[in-house]
Motif scaffolding. Structure first.
Motif, PDB file in Angstrom:
ATOM      1  N   PHE A 119     -31.447  23.720 -31.947  1.00 21.09           N
ATOM      2  CA  PHE A 119     -30.847  23.330 -31.542  1.00 21.09           C
ATOM      3  C   PHE A 119     -30.166  22.992 -30.548  1.00 21.09           C
ATOM      4  CE2 PHE A 119     -30.111  21.578 -36.261  1.00 21.09           C
ATOM      5  CZ  PHE A 119     -30.797  20.467 -36.201  1.00 21.09           C
ATOM      6  N   GLU A 120     -29.973  22.378 -29.370  1.00 15.69           N
ATOM      7  CA  GLU A 120     -29.360  22.428 -28.022  1.00 15.69           C
ATOM      8  C   GLU A 120     -28.136  21.457 -27.980  1.00 15.69           C
ATOM      9  OE1 GLU A 120     -31.846  23.249 -23.895  1.00 15.69           O
ATOM     10  OE2 GLU A 120     -33.831  22.611 -25.930  1.00 15.69           O
ATOM     11  N   HIS A 121     -27.349  22.067 -26.842  1.00 16.58           N
ATOM     12  CA  HIS A 121     -25.722  21.429 -27.462  1.00 16.58           C
ATOM     13  C   HIS A 121     -25.232  20.594 -27.951  1.00 16.58           C
ATOM     14  CE1 HIS A 121     -26.669  22.398 -23.244  1.00 16.58           C
ATOM     15  NE2 HIS A 121     -27.857  21.558 -22.700  1.00 16.58           N
ATOM     16  N   GLY A 122     -25.091  21.102 -29.480  1.00 16.96           N
ATOM     17  CA  GLY A 122     -24.447  20.860 -30.679  1.00 16.96           C
ATOM     18  C   GLY A 122     -25.738  20.433 -32.089  1.00 16.96           C
ATOM     19  N   SER A 123     -25.142  20.133 -32.808  1.00 19.10           N
ATOM     20  CA  SER A 123     -26.065  19.802 -34.297  1.00 19.10           C
ATOM     21  C   SER A 123     -26.254  18.517 -34.718  1.00 19.10           C
ATOM     22  CB  SER A 123     -25.332  21.189 -35.010  1.00 19.10           C
ATOM     23  OG  SER A 123     -25.884  21.756 -35.947  1.00 19.10           O
TER      24      SER A 123
ATOM     25  N   GLY B 291     -26.264  17.475 -31.134  1.00 18.08           N
ATOM     26  CA  GLY B 291     -27.658  18.004 -31.198  1.00 18.08           C
ATOM     27  C   GLY B 291     -29.047  17.695 -30.559  1.00 18.08           C
ATOM     28  N   TYR B 292     -29.908  18.157 -29.959  1.00 13.92           N
ATOM     29  CA  TYR B 292     -31.427  17.143 -29.945  1.00 13.92           C
ATOM     30  C   TYR B 292     -32.400  18.090 -29.829  1.00 13.92           C
ATOM     31  CZ  TYR B 292     -30.177  18.168 -24.728  1.00 13.92           C
ATOM     32  OH  TYR B 292     -29.664  18.840 -23.410  1.00 13.92           O
ATOM     33  N   CYS B 293     -33.748  18.590 -29.494  1.00 18.30           N
ATOM     34  CA  CYS B 293     -34.790  19.299 -29.497  1.00 18.30           C
ATOM     35  C   CYS B 293     -35.590  18.058 -28.353  1.00 18.30           C
ATOM     36  CB  CYS B 293     -34.944  20.001 -30.091  1.00 18.30           C
ATOM     37  SG  CYS B 293     -35.621  18.291 -31.594  1.00 18.30           S
TER      38      CYS B 293
ATOM     39  N   ARG C 299     -41.514  27.191 -30.245  1.00 17.25           N
ATOM     40  CA  ARG C 299     -42.221  26.047 -30.312  1.00 17.25           C
ATOM     41  C   ARG C 299     -41.192  25.308 -30.628  1.00 17.25           C
ATOM     42  NH1 ARG C 299     -46.760  24.117 -30.771  1.00 17.25           N
ATOM     43  NH2 ARG C 299     -46.063  22.931 -30.489  1.00 17.25           N
ATOM     44  N   ALA C 300     -39.879  25.096 -29.434  1.00 13.71           N
ATOM     45  CA  ALA C 300     -39.197  23.727 -29.862  1.00 13.71           C
ATOM     46  C   ALA C 300     -39.418  22.405 -29.172  1.00 13.71           C
ATOM     47  CB  ALA C 300     -37.955  24.818 -28.491  1.00 13.71           C
ATOM     48  N   ASP C 301     -40.923  22.370 -28.945  1.00 12.47           N
ATOM     49  CA  ASP C 301     -41.660  21.116 -28.942  1.00 12.47           C
ATOM     50  C   ASP C 301     -41.717  20.476 -30.282  1.00 12.47           C
ATOM     51  OD1 ASP C 301     -43.077  23.027 -28.767  1.00 12.47           O
ATOM     52  OD2 ASP C 301     -44.692  21.829 -28.464  1.00 12.47           O
ATOM     53  N   GLY C 302     -41.900  21.194 -31.795  1.00 14.23           N
ATOM     54  CA  GLY C 302     -42.693  20.269 -32.696  1.00 14.23           C
ATOM     55  C   GLY C 302     -41.578  19.844 -33.961  1.00 14.23           C
ATOM     56  N   HIS C 303     -40.059  19.950 -33.468  1.00 18.78           N
ATOM     57  CA  HIS C 303     -39.553  19.157 -33.993  1.00 18.78           C
ATOM     58  C   HIS C 303     -39.339  17.615 -34.297  1.00 18.78           C
ATOM     59  CE1 HIS C 303     -37.750  22.942 -34.926  1.00 18.78           C
ATOM     60  NE2 HIS C 303     -37.633  23.666 -34.013  1.00 18.78           N
ATOM     61  N   PRO C 304     -38.926  16.467 -35.558  1.00 20.91           N
ATOM     62  CA  PRO C 304     -38.421  15.169 -34.983  1.00 20.91           C
ATOM     63  C   PRO C 304     -37.509  15.151 -34.322  1.00 20.91           C
ATOM     64  CG  PRO C 304     -39.243  15.545 -37.496  1.00 20.91           C
ATOM     65  CD  PRO C 304     -38.847  17.526 -36.713  1.00 20.91           C
ATOM     66  N   GLY C 305     -36.738  15.912 -34.629  1.00 22.02           N
ATOM     67  CA  GLY C 305     -35.804  15.069 -33.630  1.00 22.02           C
ATOM     68  C   GLY C 305     -34.970  14.721 -34.037  1.00 22.02           C
ATOM     69  N   GLY C 306     -34.891  13.159 -33.721  1.00 21.71           N
ATOM     70  CA  GLY C 306     -34.542  11.868 -33.471  1.00 21.71           C
ATOM     71  C   GLY C 306     -35.245  10.630 -33.912  1.00 21.71           C
TER      72      GLY C 306
END
Length: 529
Positions: A414-418, A423-425, A479-486
């Protein structure tokens, strides 16, 4: 008489050679042949005797066996307690004093042997040195044989010596180590083994491509330092686990790994949904062609835990964790298993309360609540991991050959929140090592987990049960790029970002590549003749 020629001629070509000179040359040539044959035979015999001697020394050497089968704690092949019974040094009974405070400060990037300082059996250095010497002896023998073969051997000799050259190469290969925990992500143009269209069991919450995620995260593979991690082979995995039962035990990330393995294996055989509980926390899948059963079993902490209720009697996000009691949700299922993969850690970041002996003894993340000592996350993780591993080692009804792997902690990004507060990734490529925080608590949790696996190996009588580590912490930190995020089905959860779980396909599939390698090392599939 004509003078003797000043330039050499053979006895057969010189018109002036006498019969006695011809006989002398002929006898000399025959003698050279005899000598050469004797020399060749002697060298060959010497090499044979030397080879037998070297292998008798090597294979009766306890140090070589230990070095050939041992690796750093996080990645060595599995061993039983009996194999380490000769004088191991126990991990300091409680490395907990320092862990009662936040471990975030002063943690450096771990080396390839993360436990060297924590667990140091007296014979480890000696065993490693002995193994290395044996490797070099075998290598020198192979080189010597090859040199002799190229310079002196006829066809029969070459054939005979090739046998010993091959034996030497096998010995070297046995000694090779692959620390899969250390490495980097490199480009993989082939992409994943499966896609979101070829996996029949892929859940919408992990189907990132269906909901618009950039596909760039799919074209990477984990490259360990100094060796390769083979691409996942579904048929090979199913051959290795034929007739077995494997369970993932833990929280939703354990389920994430089970879902990944289902997708991977479904490329070779379609699984049958055999069981699902009412809350979808316990699932069983069966692969009938290979008689393989795959399950996932839910537990947040391994230990028995109950939600803390508020003044209205409603459960809160906090738990009372009983450090001296294991959760029977998973322990009662152990006897049916051949392989268990346990994991966890993320639930300890809540405000939780620690119980022992029927009373509250402390807390985690409680920020100095009156009368309570905050022991810290690492202390709580150590205690429950220790209890879980000891419980498995002491399990009376479990199969003698039960193999347990602990998969190490994986962080969120998470960046800038949760989850629900912005929060986002949204990274589009793996992080560089310099971008990973050296003070991240994930390094400390990884160390604690690895130490506890080492401890149960060295202090518990486990019979033929074995314990190992799937060390994925560093790989997943990058691997900060490997999450679903939104990128998921918003019908399930609105206005949230998931930077904890992993897209499928995606980096999570590497966990099962690592699992396959370890399983194949200890249970190679039968050779089909």
């Amino acid at each position: 008489m004509a003078p003797l020629p000043t330039t050499p001629f053979s006895s057969t070509s010189s018109p002036t050679a006498s019969p006695s000179r011809s006989l002398l040359h002929s006898n000399s040539r025959e003698w050279d042949v005899v000598v050469q044959r004797n020399v060749k035979s002697s060298i060959l015999l010497l090499l044979v005797v030397s080879t037998v001697f070297v292998f008798s020394v090597v294979y009766t050497s306890r140090g070589f066996v230990a070095a050939a089968t041992g690796e750093a704690i996080s990645q060595r092949p599995l061993v039983t307690a009996e194999e380490l019974a000769d004088g191991p040094t126990v991990v300091a009974e409680d490395n907990v004093a320092a862990e009662r405070q936040s471990p975030a400060a002063g943690i450096s990037l771990p080396s390839a042997n993360p436990s060297a300082a924590a667990v140091s059996p007296p014979s480890t250095a000696e065993q490693t040195e002995t193994g290395d010497q044996s490797k070099y002896i075998l290598y020198a023998l192979t080189v010597t044989v090859s040199t002799y073969t190229s310079k002196f051997c006829d066809d029969a000799c070459v054939h005979s010596l090739t046998i010993f050259s091959c034996v030497g190469e096998v010995g070297i290969q046995v000694e090779e180590k692959c620390d899969m925990s250390m490495g980097k992500w490199v480009r993989e143009p082939k992409g994943p083994v499966y896609t979101n269209l070829t996996c029949p069991t892929l859940p919408d919450l992990k189907n990132c491509q269906k909901y618009g995620k950039d596909p760039g995260h799919l074209f990477w593979r984990w490259q360990p330092d100094g060796c390769d991690l083979p691409r996942f082979a579904p048929e090979r995995f199913l051959d290795v686990v034929r007739g077995k039962r494997l369970a993932f035990i833990g929280d939703s990330l354990a389920r994430n790994q089970m879902e990944s393995l289902l997708c991977l294996l479904s490329q070779a055989e379609t699984p049958v949904n055999a069981y699902a509980d009412a809350f979808d926390k316990f699932r069983t899948w069966h692969f009938p062609l290979h008689d393989f059963t795959l399950t996932v079993t839910w537990t947040e902490f391994y230990a028995h835990a109950v939600p803390v209720v508020d003044a209205d009697g409603k459960p809160t996000a906090s738990f009372d964790i009983h450090l001296d009691r294991l959760n029977t949700n998973w322990t009662t299922r152990l006897p049916e298993l051949d392989y268990a993969v346990i994991s966890g850690g993320n639930w300890f970041f809540r405000v939780n309360y620690l119980w022992e002996g029927g009373r509250r003894v402390g807390c985690v993340n409680c920020r100095g609540e009156a009368g309570l000592t905050d022991f810290g996350i690492a202390y709580a993780v150590r205690r429950v991991v220790r209890a879980a591993l000891e419980g498995i080692a002491r399990c009376r009804d479990c199969k003698p050959g039960l193999v347990t792997f602990l998969r190490t902690y994986t962080p969120d990004h998470f960046e800038h929140g949760s989850w629900f507060n912005g929060g986002y990734c949204n990274r589009t490529r793996p992080l560089e090592e310099r971008e990973v925080g050296l003070g991240h608590i994930g390094w400390e949790l990884r160390r604690v987990q690895s130490e506890e696996v080492a401890r149960v190996r060295e202090t518990m009588t486990t019979g033929s049960r074995r314990f190992g580590v799937l060390d994925v912490t560093k790989a997943m930190m990058l691997r900060a790029d490997g999450h679903p995020g939104g990128h998921y089905d918003k019908r399930w959860v609105r206005n949230a970002s998931d930077c904890l779980h992993w897209c499928m396909p995606g980096p999570v599939d590497m966990w099962n590549e690592m699992l396959l390698r370890r399983l194949a090392e200890i249970s190679p599939p039968p050779v089909v003749r």
